[in-house]
Scaffold this motif. Structure first.
Motif, mmCIF file in Angstrom:
data_model
loop_
_atom_site.group_PDB
_atom_site.id
_atom_site.type_symbol
_atom_site.label_atom_id
_atom_site.label_comp_id
_atom_site.label_asym_id
_atom_site.label_seq_id
_atom_site.Cartn_x
_atom_site.Cartn_y
_atom_site.Cartn_z
ATOM 1 N N UNK A 5 0.852 -1.198 0.000
ATOM 2 C CA UNK A 5 0.000 0.000 0.000
ATOM 3 C C UNK A 5 0.882 1.241 0.000
ATOM 4 N N UNK A 6 0.648 2.187 -0.914
ATOM 5 C CA UNK A 6 1.505 3.385 -0.979
ATOM 6 C C UNK A 6 1.474 4.190 0.316
ATOM 7 N N UNK A 7 2.508 5.014 0.494
ATOM 8 C CA UNK A 7 2.602 5.889 1.657
ATOM 9 C C UNK A 7 1.400 6.842 1.688
ATOM 10 N N UNK A 8 0.964 7.234 2.893
ATOM 11 C CA UNK A 8 -0.168 8.128 3.152
ATOM 12 C C UNK A 8 -1.525 7.462 2.915
ATOM 13 N N UNK A 9 -1.564 6.184 2.491
ATOM 14 C CA UNK A 9 -2.829 5.562 2.133
ATOM 15 C C UNK A 9 -3.081 4.335 3.010
ATOM 16 N N UNK A 10 -4.290 4.232 3.542
ATOM 17 C CA UNK A 10 -4.661 3.111 4.416
ATOM 18 C C UNK A 10 -6.053 2.602 4.010
ATOM 19 N N UNK A 11 -6.200 1.253 4.022
ATOM 20 C CA UNK A 11 -7.508 0.651 3.743
ATOM 21 C C UNK A 11 -8.189 0.335 5.072
ATOM 22 N N UNK A 12 -9.373 0.909 5.287
ATOM 23 C CA UNK A 12 -10.134 0.683 6.510
ATOM 24 C C UNK A 12 -11.133 -0.447 6.266
ATOM 25 N N UNK A 20 -6.766 8.668 3.517
ATOM 26 C CA UNK A 20 -5.502 9.396 3.306
ATOM 27 C C UNK A 20 -5.085 9.993 4.646
ATOM 28 N N UNK A 21 -3.772 9.865 4.992
ATOM 29 C CA UNK A 21 -3.284 10.370 6.282
ATOM 30 C C UNK A 21 -1.858 10.870 6.131
ATOM 31 N N UNK A 22 -1.589 12.073 6.678
ATOM 32 C CA UNK A 22 -0.246 12.647 6.607
ATOM 33 C C UNK A 22 0.034 13.398 7.899
ATOM 34 N N UNK A 23 1.257 13.268 8.429
ATOM 35 C CA UNK A 23 1.627 13.960 9.667
ATOM 36 C C UNK A 23 1.975 15.419 9.374
ATOM 37 N N UNK A 24 1.589 16.286 10.300
ATOM 38 C CA UNK A 24 1.854 17.718 10.168
ATOM 39 C C UNK A 24 3.165 18.042 10.874
ATOM 40 N N UNK A 51 -4.669 5.640 -5.015
ATOM 41 C CA UNK A 51 -3.239 5.972 -5.068
ATOM 42 C C UNK A 51 -3.035 7.335 -5.721
ATOM 43 N N UNK A 52 -3.729 7.543 -6.837
ATOM 44 C CA UNK A 52 -3.582 8.825 -7.545
ATOM 45 C C UNK A 52 -4.068 9.991 -6.682
ATOM 46 N N UNK A 53 -5.222 9.745 -6.017
ATOM 47 C CA UNK A 53 -5.786 10.794 -5.160
ATOM 48 C C UNK A 53 -4.877 11.075 -3.970
ATOM 49 N N UNK A 54 -4.276 10.044 -3.377
ATOM 50 C CA UNK A 54 -3.369 10.217 -2.246
ATOM 51 C C UNK A 54 -2.123 10.993 -2.655
#
Length: 548
Positions: A5-12, A20-24, A51-54
């Protein structure tokens, strides 16, 4: 679904959707309400689309983080407007002002867009409608999901363009997000109606004062106060003294320091307290601070349509002030000590000796005497009649008086101090100023240097009492006349003070008193100076006292 799974992307799994999740970064978290992570639901879409959207969202937020980081780094700018960001704390009021500022900026851009389409074909107008309609659909989605993306873009743009720093808590940022998303939907709905010809562009107009409190957007800067006061005085035919103008400008500058780039219409009691603290740090006393706030009230009046600014200052005026030190008159002993120092100290100038004698014999202000010229002296049988008048009354010269009632003619007795009589005759023969060596300072005051010299002398002589100053010659003259039972009207005339009752002002004004009326005051002052000099009083005065 692929194993990697690409970075910033998680399947719930529970809800079957992509997240989509990214640290500030820690340095920019205050701009995001203190959040540590941005989390956004992408929905149940294909992995390729997720993936494209993330990737798209990651690029967007990284750029946003970089912009916030750039604002936190110190930098040098030549433009004073860019010298330092104005800090604005986000609350309910500022939240609405931020939204209105964004609305106004967007409305201006939309008006320009419409102007460019005035002569365009119908297909271009159709394209505009479709564009607005799509933006409106996106705005509705953001409103439902409390999405922060559009709001963050607006926040970065406004902070950068206006050089402001909006500080907020997480709850305040959430409130702003909801308010912004709702306002965005309403704004785009209006735009769509305008594009379809169902509403006027003027429906987008907001009152300028609803925007963020910055002088670049609305209102008046504090620097305008003194200049407006000057314009008002000149418009009614008054005169503006440079010294007074600089005092007013100094107060306005101090207010600008407190307000920074906020308009004076936004003045609060907290600002007034900050202004008072600034003056306290400069060792201003309570009385001085109260006087400055009174002046500030008068300067704010033209900008105060509803009286709220004056009330704001009034509520923070010092309630009690310690009594100011009264200038004490010289006693006969003190006056004798002063005269002995003047005439026995070879380092003291002759002009200073004669100046003190004239101050005691006329009760006048030092600048009034320093402005005298040979044309202001008329010989009489008892000495001279001295005229105090400004340039408007004489039609020549540069003399100015404190006020209208300061214009007067006073008798000056001769024979009291032979050195003074000879000095006056010599100066009158030169056909110029009585004190030709007095040079004007930047305020046009010719007596400033002499005042400093003589005040230093008096401080050295009477170091144990700071209430004795050069201007103590005026209360000394008043007391000498009072003790000689001189009519109060004569005393007021010598000092250049106004009449105090209706009869005097309208039927028998002090301006009508001539040298014969004023002679008792001149006699009393001459007797005091003779006593201070340790010389015998005039025989006529002695006989008069024996008779009584």
């Amino acid at each position: 679904m692929s194993e990697s799974v690409p970075k910033y992307l998680t399947w719930e799994k529970v809800r079957s959707r992509w997240i989509f999740q990214i640290r500030i970064p820690e340095q920019v978290r205050p701009a995001f309400g203190g959040k540590t992570t941005i989390r956004q639901h992408l929905g149940n879409i294909s992995e390729a689309e997720a993936v494209a959207r993330a990737a798209q969202l990651a690029a967007h937020y990284k750029q946003l983080f970089d912009q916030h980081l750039a604002q936190t780094k110190p930098h040098k700018r030549s433009d004073p407007y860019k010298a330092g960001a104005v800090k604005i704390v986000l609350d309910e009021n500022i939240s609405q002002r931020f939204v209105d500022t964004w609305h106004t900026r967007e409305a201006h851009a939309f008006a320009d867009r419409l102007e460019s389409l005035r002569d365009a074909c119908d297909s271009e107008w159709d394209d505009l409608e479709q564009e607005i309609d799509k933006s409106l659909s996106d705005a509705r989605i953001c409103l439902r999901r409390a999405d922060t993306q559009a709001m963050q873009q607006a926040l970065v743009s406004i902070q950068s363009d206006l050089n402001v720093k909006i500080d907020c808590t997480r709850s305040a940022m959430d409130t702003l997000t909801h308010a912004f998303n709702g306002a965005r939907v309403a704004y785009l709905t209006q735009c769509l109606a305008i594009a379809r010809g169902e509403a006027s562009i003027s429906s987008l107009n907001l009152a300028p004062e609803t925007q963020l409190p910055l002088v670049e957007l609305w209102g008046d800067p504090a620097s305008r106060l003194a200049e407006r006061w000057k314009e008002m005085v000149l418009s009614v035919g008054g005169e503006v003294e440079l010294k007074t103008l600089e005092k007013y400008r100094g107060i306005a500058d101090d207010l600008e320091t407190v307000l920074t780039r906020r308009p004076v219409q936004c003045l609060t009691e907290t600002d007034v307290e900050a202004l008072k603290a600034l003056w306290v740090a400069r060792d201003n006393g309570a009385g001085t601070i109260k006087d400055k706030l009174r002046i500030l009230q008068s300067m704010l009046r033209p900008f105060d349509s509803d009286g709220k600014l004056e009330e704001t200052v009034a509520r923070r005026l010092p309630r009690t002030c310690p009594p100011r030190a009264v200038r004490l008159p010289f006693t006969v002993t003190q006056a004798r000590r002063l005269m002995n120092e003047l005439f026995n100290n070879p380092s003291i100038r002759e002009d200073d000796q004669m100046l003190i004698a004239l101050l005691l014999l006329l009760g006048a202000r030092i600048e009034e005497i320093y402005q005298l010229s040979c044309n202001d002296f008329t010989p009489t049988s008892t000495g001279w009649l001295v005229r105090f008048a400004d340039r408007h009354q004489t039609g020549s010269g540069e003399a100015s008086l404190k006020n209208a009632v300061s214009a007067r003619r006073l008798p000056l007795r001769s024979g009291v101090l032979p050195e003074l009589d000879a000095w006056i005759r010599e100066r009158l023969g030169d056909k110029g100023y009585l004190f030709p060596n007095g040079s004007s300072n930047k305020y046009g005051i010719r007596s400033a240097a002499a005042s400093r010299r003589l005040n230093r002398l008096i401080r050295d002589l009477f170091s144990d009492d700071r209430r004795l100053v050069l201007q103590s010659t005026r209360p000394t003259a008043n007391r000498a006349m009072r003790r000689a039972n001189t009519d109060p009207r004569i005393r007021r005339r010598f000092l250049g003070h106004a009449d105090i009752d209706v009869h005097e002002r309208h039927y028998d004004p002090g301006e009508l008193l001539d040298d014969r009326d004023l002679l008792p005051g001149s006699t009393a002052l001459a007797d005091f100076l003779l006593e201070a000099l340790g010389r015998r009083k005039r025989a006529g005065a002695t006989r008069s006292k024996k008779h009584h």
